[in-house]
Scaffold this motif. Structure first.
Motif, PDB file in Angstrom:
ATOM      1  N   SER A   1       0.831  -1.205   0.000  1.00  0.00           N
ATOM      2  CA  SER A   1       0.000   0.000   0.000  1.00  0.00           C
ATOM      3  C   SER A   1       0.866   1.257   0.000  1.00  0.00           C
ATOM      4  O   SER A   1       0.595   2.212  -0.733  1.00  0.00           O
ATOM      5  CB  SER A   1      -0.924  -0.022   1.219  1.00  0.00           C
ATOM      6  N   GLU A   2       1.905   1.274   0.815  1.00  0.00           N
ATOM      7  CA  GLU A   2       2.813   2.427   0.838  1.00  0.00           C
ATOM      8  C   GLU A   2       3.517   2.600  -0.505  1.00  0.00           C
ATOM      9  O   GLU A   2       3.692   3.727  -0.978  1.00  0.00           O
ATOM     10  CB  GLU A   2       3.857   2.264   1.934  1.00  0.00           C
ATOM     11  N   ALA A   3       3.918   1.493  -1.131  1.00  0.00           N
ATOM     12  CA  ALA A   3       4.583   1.568  -2.437  1.00  0.00           C
ATOM     13  C   ALA A   3       3.646   2.196  -3.468  1.00  0.00           C
ATOM     14  O   ALA A   3       4.054   3.069  -4.239  1.00  0.00           O
ATOM     15  CB  ALA A   3       5.030   0.183  -2.885  1.00  0.00           C
ATOM     16  N   ARG A   4       2.372   1.766  -3.484  1.00  0.00           N
ATOM     17  CA  ARG A   4       1.396   2.369  -4.399  1.00  0.00           C
ATOM     18  C   ARG A   4       1.197   3.854  -4.075  1.00  0.00           C
ATOM     19  O   ARG A   4       1.073   4.688  -4.964  1.00  0.00           O
ATOM     20  CB  ARG A   4       0.075   1.614  -4.345  1.00  0.00           C
ATOM     21  N   GLY A   5       1.158   4.189  -2.788  1.00  0.00           N
ATOM     22  CA  GLY A   5       0.999   5.578  -2.371  1.00  0.00           C
ATOM     23  C   GLY A   5       2.165   6.454  -2.815  1.00  0.00           C
ATOM     24  O   GLY A   5       1.967   7.588  -3.246  1.00  0.00           O
ATOM     25  N   LEU A   6       3.384   5.936  -2.729  1.00  0.00           N
ATOM     26  CA  LEU A   6       4.557   6.677  -3.196  1.00  0.00           C
ATOM     27  C   LEU A   6       4.475   6.930  -4.694  1.00  0.00           C
ATOM     28  O   LEU A   6       4.778   8.028  -5.166  1.00  0.00           O
ATOM     29  CB  LEU A   6       5.839   5.904  -2.873  1.00  0.00           C
ATOM     30  N   ILE A   7       4.058   5.916  -5.442  1.00  0.00           N
ATOM     31  CA  ILE A   7       3.919   6.063  -6.892  1.00  0.00           C
ATOM     32  C   ILE A   7       2.844   7.097  -7.206  1.00  0.00           C
ATOM     33  O   ILE A   7       3.045   7.990  -8.038  1.00  0.00           O
ATOM     34  CB  ILE A   7       3.619   4.705  -7.551  1.00  0.00           C
ATOM     35  N   ASP A   8       1.702   7.010  -6.535  1.00  0.00           N
ATOM     36  CA  ASP A   8       0.602   7.959  -6.773  1.00  0.00           C
ATOM     37  C   ASP A   8       0.981   9.390  -6.391  1.00  0.00           C
ATOM     38  O   ASP A   8       0.484  10.347  -6.980  1.00  0.00           O
ATOM     39  CB  ASP A   8      -0.653   7.536  -6.012  1.00  0.00           C
ATOM     40  N   ALA A   9       1.869   9.540  -5.416  1.00  0.00           N
ATOM     41  CA  ALA A   9       2.296  10.873  -4.974  1.00  0.00           C
ATOM     42  C   ALA A   9       3.361  11.470  -5.902  1.00  0.00           C
ATOM     43  O   ALA A   9       3.751  12.617  -5.721  1.00  0.00           O
ATOM     44  CB  ALA A   9       2.832  10.804  -3.547  1.00  0.00           C
ATOM     45  N   GLY A  10       3.824  10.687  -6.873  1.00  0.00           N
ATOM     46  CA  GLY A  10       4.861  11.180  -7.782  1.00  0.00           C
ATOM     47  C   GLY A  10       6.237  11.204  -7.142  1.00  0.00           C
ATOM     48  O   GLY A  10       7.127  11.931  -7.590  1.00  0.00           O
ATOM     49  N   ALA A  11       6.430  10.404  -6.098  1.00  0.00           N
ATOM     50  CA  ALA A  11       7.683  10.410  -5.347  1.00  0.00           C
ATOM     51  C   ALA A  11       8.719   9.433  -5.896  1.00  0.00           C
ATOM     52  O   ALA A  11       9.834   9.369  -5.381  1.00  0.00           O
ATOM     53  CB  ALA A  11       7.398  10.078  -3.883  1.00  0.00           C
ATOM     54  N   VAL A  12       8.368   8.656  -6.928  1.00  0.00           N
ATOM     55  CA  VAL A  12       9.281   7.650  -7.471  1.00  0.00           C
ATOM     56  C   VAL A  12       9.670   8.035  -8.890  1.00  0.00           C
ATOM     57  O   VAL A  12       8.820   8.407  -9.695  1.00  0.00           O
ATOM     58  CB  VAL A  12       8.621   6.246  -7.471  1.00  0.00           C
ATOM     59  N   ARG A  13      10.963   7.943  -9.173  1.00  0.00           N
ATOM     60  CA  ARG A  13      11.423   8.241 -10.528  1.00  0.00           C
ATOM     61  C   ARG A  13      12.588   7.348 -10.899  1.00  0.00           C
ATOM     62  O   ARG A  13      13.327   6.879 -10.042  1.00  0.00           O
ATOM     63  CB  ARG A  13      11.799   9.706 -10.671  1.00  0.00           C
ATOM     64  N   ARG A  14      12.700   7.120 -12.205  1.00  0.00           N
ATOM     65  CA  ARG A  14      13.858   6.412 -12.738  1.00  0.00           C
ATOM     66  C   ARG A  14      14.903   7.473 -13.029  1.00  0.00           C
ATOM     67  O   ARG A  14      14.610   8.492 -13.640  1.00  0.00           O
ATOM     68  CB  ARG A  14      13.493   5.641 -14.013  1.00  0.00           C
ATOM     69  N   LEU A  15      16.097   7.236 -12.586  1.00  0.00           N
ATOM     70  CA  LEU A  15      17.172   8.203 -12.807  1.00  0.00           C
ATOM     71  C   LEU A  15      17.686   8.108 -14.231  1.00  0.00           C
ATOM     72  O   LEU A  15      17.679   7.038 -14.811  1.00  0.00           O
ATOM     73  CB  LEU A  15      18.304   7.958 -11.801  1.00  0.00           C
ATOM     74  N   PRO A  16      18.075   9.198 -14.875  1.00  0.00           N
ATOM     75  CA  PRO A  16      18.338  10.478 -14.253  1.00  0.00           C
ATOM     76  C   PRO A  16      17.086  11.313 -14.010  1.00  0.00           C
ATOM     77  O   PRO A  16      17.020  12.035 -13.021  1.00  0.00           O
ATOM     78  CB  PRO A  16      19.281  11.167 -15.218  1.00  0.00           C
ATOM     79  N   ASP A  17      16.080  11.285 -14.871  1.00  0.00           N
ATOM     80  CA  ASP A  17      14.922  12.145 -14.623  1.00  0.00           C
ATOM     81  C   ASP A  17      13.699  11.651 -15.380  1.00  0.00           C
ATOM     82  O   ASP A  17      13.229  12.327 -16.285  1.00  0.00           O
ATOM     83  CB  ASP A  17      15.247  13.598 -14.995  1.00  0.00           C
ATOM     84  N   ALA A  18      13.201  10.485 -15.027  1.00  0.00           N
ATOM     85  CA  ALA A  18      12.003   9.945 -15.668  1.00  0.00           C
ATOM     86  C   ALA A  18      11.021   9.535 -14.571  1.00  0.00           C
ATOM     87  O   ALA A  18      11.106   8.434 -14.031  1.00  0.00           O
ATOM     88  CB  ALA A  18      12.359   8.745 -16.553  1.00  0.00           C
ATOM     89  N   PRO A  19      10.089  10.429 -14.203  1.00  0.00           N
ATOM     90  CA  PRO A  19       9.150  10.090 -13.131  1.00  0.00           C
ATOM     91  C   PRO A  19       8.236   8.933 -13.529  1.00  0.00           C
ATOM     92  O   PRO A  19       7.897   8.763 -14.689  1.00  0.00           O
ATOM     93  CB  PRO A  19       8.355  11.378 -12.928  1.00  0.00           C
ATOM     94  N   ILE A  20       7.868   8.143 -12.541  1.00  0.00           N
ATOM     95  CA  ILE A  20       6.890   7.074 -12.741  1.00  0.00           C
ATOM     96  C   ILE A  20       5.524   7.728 -12.614  1.00  0.00           C
ATOM     97  O   ILE A  20       5.242   8.425 -11.640  1.00  0.00           O
ATOM     98  CB  ILE A  20       7.068   5.956 -11.690  1.00  0.00           C
ATOM     99  N   GLU A  21       4.677   7.524 -13.611  1.00  0.00           N
ATOM    100  CA  GLU A  21       3.350   8.152 -13.621  1.00  0.00           C
ATOM    101  C   GLU A  21       2.501   7.619 -12.465  1.00  0.00           C
ATOM    102  O   GLU A  21       2.531   6.419 -12.169  1.00  0.00           O
ATOM    103  CB  GLU A  21       2.631   7.856 -14.940  1.00  0.00           C
ATOM    104  N   PRO A  22       1.732   8.491 -11.810  1.00  0.00           N
ATOM    105  CA  PRO A  22       0.812   8.022 -10.772  1.00  0.00           C
ATOM    106  C   PRO A  22      -0.097   6.924 -11.323  1.00  0.00           C
ATOM    107  O   PRO A  22      -0.601   7.025 -12.429  1.00  0.00           O
ATOM    108  CB  PRO A  22       0.018   9.276 -10.409  1.00  0.00           C
ATOM    109  N   GLY A  23      -0.261   5.863 -10.555  1.00  0.00           N
ATOM    110  CA  GLY A  23      -1.101   4.745 -10.966  1.00  0.00           C
ATOM    111  C   GLY A  23      -0.379   3.686 -11.779  1.00  0.00           C
ATOM    112  O   GLY A  23      -0.927   2.621 -12.041  1.00  0.00           O
TER     113      GLY A  23
END
Length: 115
Positions: free
Chosen positions: A30-52
């Protein structure tokens, strides 16, 4: 703010970002999904993982970063509500998939009796 870095190795190749955050980052699913939905996860150097995008597949050698506020509780977005005569199966920034009843119009017509 706290930053957690994760480098994908051969054992994690092809897994989902949610599973990697759970197993390697120490977050609940649940926390992992929440981090993704919050836009807090990205692939480096600068590719954010889309919410959901919980099923984003990672590849060996990629580096990811989760930036979080330790005082915040990260929760996934609530499920999309069902409407009268339809339900949303999937939604992201570019695509919407809807399962609708046969009698429900999907486009307005001049011959409709009501909205």
């Amino acid at each position: 703010m706290k930053t957690i870095g994760i480098e994908i190795d051969a054992a994690d190749d092809g897994r989902t970002i949610q599973a990697v955050l759970h197993d390697r980052g120490g977050f609940s699913h649940s926390e992992a999904r929440g981090l993704i939905d919050a836009g807090a996860v990205r692939r480096l150097p600068d590719a954010p993982i889309e919410p959901g995008d919980y099923v984003h597949r990672v590849r060996s050698g990629e580096k990811y970063e989760a930036t979080l506020d330790p005082g915040r509780r990260y929760r996934p977005r609530p499920a999309l509500p069902e409407g009268r005569g339809y339900r949303v199966l999937y939604q992201d920034r570019d695509l919407l998939v809807v399962d609708k009843h046969a009698h429900l119009l999907s486009v307005p017509t001049a011959m409709r009796e009501d909205e």
